[in-house]
Design a protein around this motif. Structure first.
Motif, short mmCIF file in Angstrom:
data_model
loop_
_atom_site.label_atom_id
_atom_site.label_comp_id
_atom_site.label_asym_id
_atom_site.label_seq_id
_atom_site.Cartn_x
_atom_site.Cartn_y
_atom_site.Cartn_z
N ASP A 72 0.40 -1.61 -0.05
CA ASP A 72 0.11 -0.06 0.09
C ASP A 72 1.48 1.05 -0.22
O ASP A 72 0.83 2.23 -0.79
N ALA A 73 2.34 1.41 0.24
CA ALA A 73 2.85 2.41 1.00
C ALA A 73 3.32 2.68 -0.16
O ALA A 73 4.06 4.08 -1.02
N ALA A 268 9.45 6.27 5.64
CA ALA A 268 10.65 5.52 5.66
C ALA A 268 10.98 5.19 3.96
O ALA A 268 12.85 5.55 3.66
N LEU A 269 10.14 4.89 3.18
CA LEU A 269 10.73 5.11 1.66
C LEU A 269 10.95 6.31 1.19
O LEU A 269 11.74 5.96 0.24
N PRO A 315 22.27 6.96 1.39
CA PRO A 315 20.93 7.38 1.39
C PRO A 315 19.99 5.33 1.22
O PRO A 315 19.39 5.20 2.61
N VAL A 316 20.81 4.05 1.33
CA VAL A 316 21.14 3.14 0.85
C VAL A 316 21.04 2.36 2.48
O VAL A 316 19.87 2.37 3.14
N VAL A 317 21.77 3.18 3.06
CA VAL A 317 22.43 2.33 4.44
C VAL A 317 21.29 3.58 5.42
O VAL A 317 20.91 2.47 6.37
N LEU A 318 21.20 4.72 5.47
CA LEU A 318 20.07 5.54 6.43
C LEU A 318 18.20 4.97 5.65
O LEU A 318 17.61 4.84 6.66
N PHE A 319 18.45 3.81 4.62
CA PHE A 319 16.63 3.68 4.42
C PHE A 319 17.26 1.76 5.49
O PHE A 319 15.61 2.18 5.96
N ALA A 320 17.61 1.57 5.59
CA ALA A 320 17.92 0.26 6.19
C ALA A 320 17.38 0.07 7.35
O ALA A 320 17.32 -0.23 8.05
N LEU A 326 11.65 0.22 12.15
CA LEU A 326 10.65 0.37 12.11
C LEU A 326 9.69 -0.90 12.26
O LEU A 326 8.80 -0.83 13.12
N HIS A 327 10.45 -1.59 11.89
CA HIS A 327 9.90 -3.39 12.53
C HIS A 327 10.14 -3.80 13.52
O HIS A 327 9.48 -4.55 14.60
#
Length: 337
Positions: A72-73, A268-269, A315-320, A326-327
């Motif tokens: 959905d997100a 997060a996205l 960007p990849v690391v901070l997204f992870a 979140l989880h």
């Protein structure tokens, strides 16, 4: 360190749930296969364990992102991103059309219409309309062209001026086809509700029409432009700044008013886009920044390999990190004392 300890250390790379279920069994099998007196694991066992750990994490990540909330997100992100990219591409052509309608011959040169910009604006609008109509796969296919255009434009700007100030639209555009390619369990109307879709439409109209309204009403004083990074433009008058800010706030209202599970995933996205924006607009400056770039005779030097690595990996690391937080937040019992 004993062979048993080495195997346990290698298995530490597997997800926790996997270790709880299979660690003792795997160690037992590995020890049974070991030669008498063996003190180090065979190279093939090390490679097999490391490869198995990587595959286990990939499967775990895939399982997490396959849940309905993430789908959905992704669908909502694809729509909002397409609208934002449409606003960015359409503002200048719409302004030129307004100038033409108001008979401003002095403000219209030979390049009255930038056809590539007009075409990409139409493309992003088609992507947004297709996504809103529930044609996600069609929208994703069309968005590939828009993403390619944004990447080429960034590459040209970097090749000519060594600038990466507009790198964030390329990152956002690259995410659109990936997001819309996922099949969501619900339609956008069901996910966002009609009033949020209306808010997004209003935000788009206000943002696209801001320079035209300011020009037609002649309300702005062009001798006193306002500059602000949040407006994503070099300088605007007071009325245009107010309208642009209103449009951005409407976009934010539509996103931040969504249910918590959806809102947190949307935030997060967009972390990679936000990090890229900060790095390209603030971090990679020429004075007093943590990734300061030198210049010679007014020409900014190209990025070093360390700077490119930071732009690519941060960007990849901070997204992870955002996904992990979140989880962890949503894990059962996480809020219990």
């Amino acid at each position: 360190m004993t062979l048993h300890q080495v195997y346990r250390w290698l298995l530490a790379g597997y997800p926790r749930a996997y270790r709880r279920q299979y660690e003792d069994e795997l160690i037992g099998v590995l020890l049974d296969d070991a030669a008498p007196g063996q003190r180090r694991p065979a190279a093939r066992d090390v490679l097999a364990l490391l490869g198995g750990a990587l595959r286990a994490h990939v499967r775990q990540v895939g399982a997490r992102f396959s849940v309905d909330a993430w789908r959905d997100a992704a669908q909502v992100l694809g729509l909002v991103a397409a609208l934002v990219l449409f606003v960015r591409a359409a503002r200048v052509p719409v302004l030129h059309l307004s100038m033409f309608a108001q008979s401003y011959p002095d403000g219209i040169g030979e390049d009255f219409v930038s056809w590539p910009r007009c075409l990409v604006a139409v493309l992003w609008l088609v992507v947004a309309v297709s996504a809103g109509a529930g044609w996600g796969r069609v929208a994703a296919a069309i968005a590939v062209g828009g993403a390619a255009f944004e990447v080429v434009r960034v590459a040209e700007a970097y090749g000519q001026y060594s600038t990466v100030r507009n790198l964030w639209p390329a990152v956002l555009a690259a995410m659109v086809p990936l997001a819309l390619a996922l099949r969501a369990p619900r339609s956008l109307t069901a996910t966002l509700a009609r009033w949020r879709l209306g808010t997004l439409a209003a935000a788009t109209l206000v943002s696209v029409g801001a320079p035209s309204v300011a020009m037609v009403t002649a309300a702005d004083d062009s001798t006193a432009p306002i500059y602000g990074t949040w407006m994503f433009t070099v300088g605007v008058g007071r009325v245009e700044a107010i309208l642009l800010t209103t449009g951005y706030l409407l976009f934010a209202l539509a996103v931040l008013s969504t249910p918590t599970a959806l809102r947190l995933r949307l935030l997060a996205l967009v972390v990679p886009v936000g990090v890229t924006l900060l790095l390209s607009r603030v971090g990679l400056g020429t004075t007093g920044t943590f990734l300061e770039r030198s210049s010679h005779d007014g020409v900014v030097d190209a990025l070093t390999w360390a700077q490119w690595s930071t732009v690519a990996l941060a960007p990849v690391v901070l997204f992870a990190v955002a996904v992990v937080i979140l989880h962890h937040r949503e894990r059962p019992g996480a809020h219990e004392a």
